[in-house]
Design a protein around this motif. Structure first.
Motif, PDB file in Angstrom:
ATOM      1  N   VAL A 238       5.679  15.634  -3.263  1.00 19.88           N
ATOM      2  CA  VAL A 238       4.905  14.453  -2.865  1.00 19.88           C
ATOM      3  C   VAL A 238       5.849  13.505  -2.141  1.00 19.88           C
ATOM      4  N   PHE A 239       5.485  13.147  -0.923  1.00 14.85           N
ATOM      5  CA  PHE A 239       6.232  12.181  -0.128  1.00 14.85           C
ATOM      6  C   PHE A 239       5.351  10.945  -0.011  1.00 14.85           C
ATOM      7  N   THR A 240       5.869   9.791  -0.459  1.00 21.36           N
ATOM      8  CA  THR A 240       5.071   8.561  -0.474  1.00 21.36           C
ATOM      9  C   THR A 240       5.777   7.469   0.300  1.00 21.36           C
ATOM     10  N   ILE A 241       5.044   6.872   1.241  1.00 19.46           N
ATOM     11  CA  ILE A 241       5.577   5.695   1.921  1.00 19.46           C
ATOM     12  C   ILE A 241       4.858   4.468   1.365  1.00 19.46           C
ATOM     13  N   HIS A 242       5.628   3.391   1.210  1.00 19.00           N
ATOM     14  CA  HIS A 242       5.095   2.122   0.721  1.00 19.00           C
ATOM     15  C   HIS A 242       5.291   1.097   1.832  1.00 19.00           C
ATOM     16  N   LEU A 243       4.226   0.387   2.189  1.00 14.31           N
ATOM     17  CA  LEU A 243       4.282  -0.614   3.245  1.00 14.31           C
ATOM     18  C   LEU A 243       3.676  -1.921   2.749  1.00 14.31           C
ATOM     19  N   PRO A 244       4.263  -3.056   3.137  1.00 14.18           N
ATOM     20  CA  PRO A 244       3.673  -4.329   2.721  1.00 14.18           C
ATOM     21  C   PRO A 244       2.344  -4.561   3.431  1.00 14.18           C
ATOM     22  N   LEU A 245       1.380  -5.091   2.697  1.00 13.75           N
ATOM     23  CA  LEU A 245       0.103  -5.444   3.290  1.00 13.75           C
ATOM     24  C   LEU A 245       0.257  -6.758   4.056  1.00 13.75           C
ATOM     25  N   LEU A 246      -0.521  -6.899   5.104  1.00 14.81           N
ATOM     26  CA  LEU A 246      -0.490  -8.145   5.884  1.00 14.81           C
ATOM     27  C   LEU A 246      -1.107  -9.263   5.056  1.00 14.81           C
ATOM     28  N   GLN A 247      -0.388 -10.359   4.953  1.00 18.05           N
ATOM     29  CA  GLN A 247      -0.858 -11.491   4.155  1.00 18.05           C
ATOM     30  C   GLN A 247      -1.704 -12.429   5.016  1.00 18.05           C
ATOM     31  N   GLY A 248      -2.752 -12.966   4.401  1.00 24.32           N
ATOM     32  CA  GLY A 248      -3.553 -13.988   5.058  1.00 24.32           C
ATOM     33  C   GLY A 248      -4.593 -13.517   5.972  1.00 24.32           C
TER      34      GLY A 248
ATOM     35  N   VAL B  58       0.851  -1.180   0.000  1.00 30.45           N
ATOM     36  CA  VAL B  58       0.000   0.000   0.000  1.00 30.45           C
ATOM     37  C   VAL B  58       0.891   1.235   0.000  1.00 30.45           C
ATOM     38  N   ALA B  59       0.421   2.291  -0.670  1.00 27.40           N
ATOM     39  CA  ALA B  59       1.159   3.551  -0.725  1.00 27.40           C
ATOM     40  C   ALA B  59       0.329   4.644  -0.066  1.00 27.40           C
ATOM     41  N   VAL B  60       0.963   5.406   0.819  1.00 27.50           N
ATOM     42  CA  VAL B  60       0.332   6.588   1.408  1.00 27.50           C
ATOM     43  C   VAL B  60       1.135   7.787   0.920  1.00 27.50           C
ATOM     44  N   ALA B  61       0.461   8.669   0.171  1.00 29.83           N
ATOM     45  CA  ALA B  61       1.128   9.836  -0.407  1.00 29.83           C
ATOM     46  C   ALA B  61       0.613  11.111   0.254  1.00 29.83           C
ATOM     47  N   VAL B  62       1.546  12.018   0.575  1.00 31.40           N
ATOM     48  CA  VAL B  62       1.212  13.331   1.123  1.00 31.40           C
ATOM     49  C   VAL B  62       1.749  14.371   0.151  1.00 31.40           C
TER      50      VAL B  62
END
Length: 194
Positions: free
Chosen positions: A184-194, A118-122
């Protein structure tokens, strides 16, 4: 003036402590299943309460976006990014926050796998940052305009802390900026699997 300087020193001590812990490896991440959508909305609400000059527009999915994260540390990341956007935007311009699927490949996975992220952009609508400064923005104490940063209460450590926290979550930070148009500052985080 004394209250402003005291507040700035308090932030500096807190940021120095965080960066020292991050650098030494003693910084602990307390992971738990968290809804990133609600976390973003909470931080946006707090940031909106702190500014009268900017309307913060937020675009998030209606559904939960579950990540395995340290809720307090990701809140700190979002707070730092929103605080910067408020500081460096032109008065009266909106700040835009979005939560979307990330196209980014995150490290730490087996070859051939590409876990959803998921990406959160500011996004701000400030003066923007010259391209030559972008690679150095996450360095400790690096400032494009040191005088302006000090005047606005910056410590020069916020983006370094953001990068370290996001990296500790097996994520990534992207920075894009155009002079005269904003950043634009964007953080990318892995989604929880399962």
């Amino acid at each position: 003036a004394i209250i402003r300087q005291t507040s700035r020193l308090t932030r500096l001590v807190r940021d120095l402590s965080d960066i020292a812990n991050l650098a030494s490896g003693t910084f602990r991440i307390q992971r738990d299943r968290s809804d990133l959508t609600s976390l973003v909305r909470e931080q946006v609400a707090q940031a909106q309460n702190a500014t009268t000059e900017h309307k913060i527009r937020v675009e998030t999915p209606e559904c939960e976006v579950i990540v395995d994260c340290d809720r307090d540390r990701i809140s700190q990341v979002l707070s730092n990014l929103l605080d910067n956007a408020i500081k460096y935007s032109r008065p009266g311009t909106p700040i835009e926050v979005s939560v979307r699927p990330s196209p980014r490949f995150l490290s730490g996975v087996r070859p051939g796998e590409r876990p959803p992220a998921v990406a959160v952009a500011v996004r701000d609508h400030g003066d923007g940052i010259a391209r030559e400064h972008l690679p150095r923005l996450t360095e400790r104490f690096y400032r494009v305009d040191a005088a302006r940063s000090r005047e606005l209460g910056g410590t020069g450590l916020g983006l370094a802390i953001v990068k370290h926290i996001v990296n500790r979550h097996r994520g990534a930070l992207d920075i894009d900026s155009q002079e005269g148009e904003g950043s634009v500052f964007t953080i990318h985080l892995p989604l929880l699997q399962g």
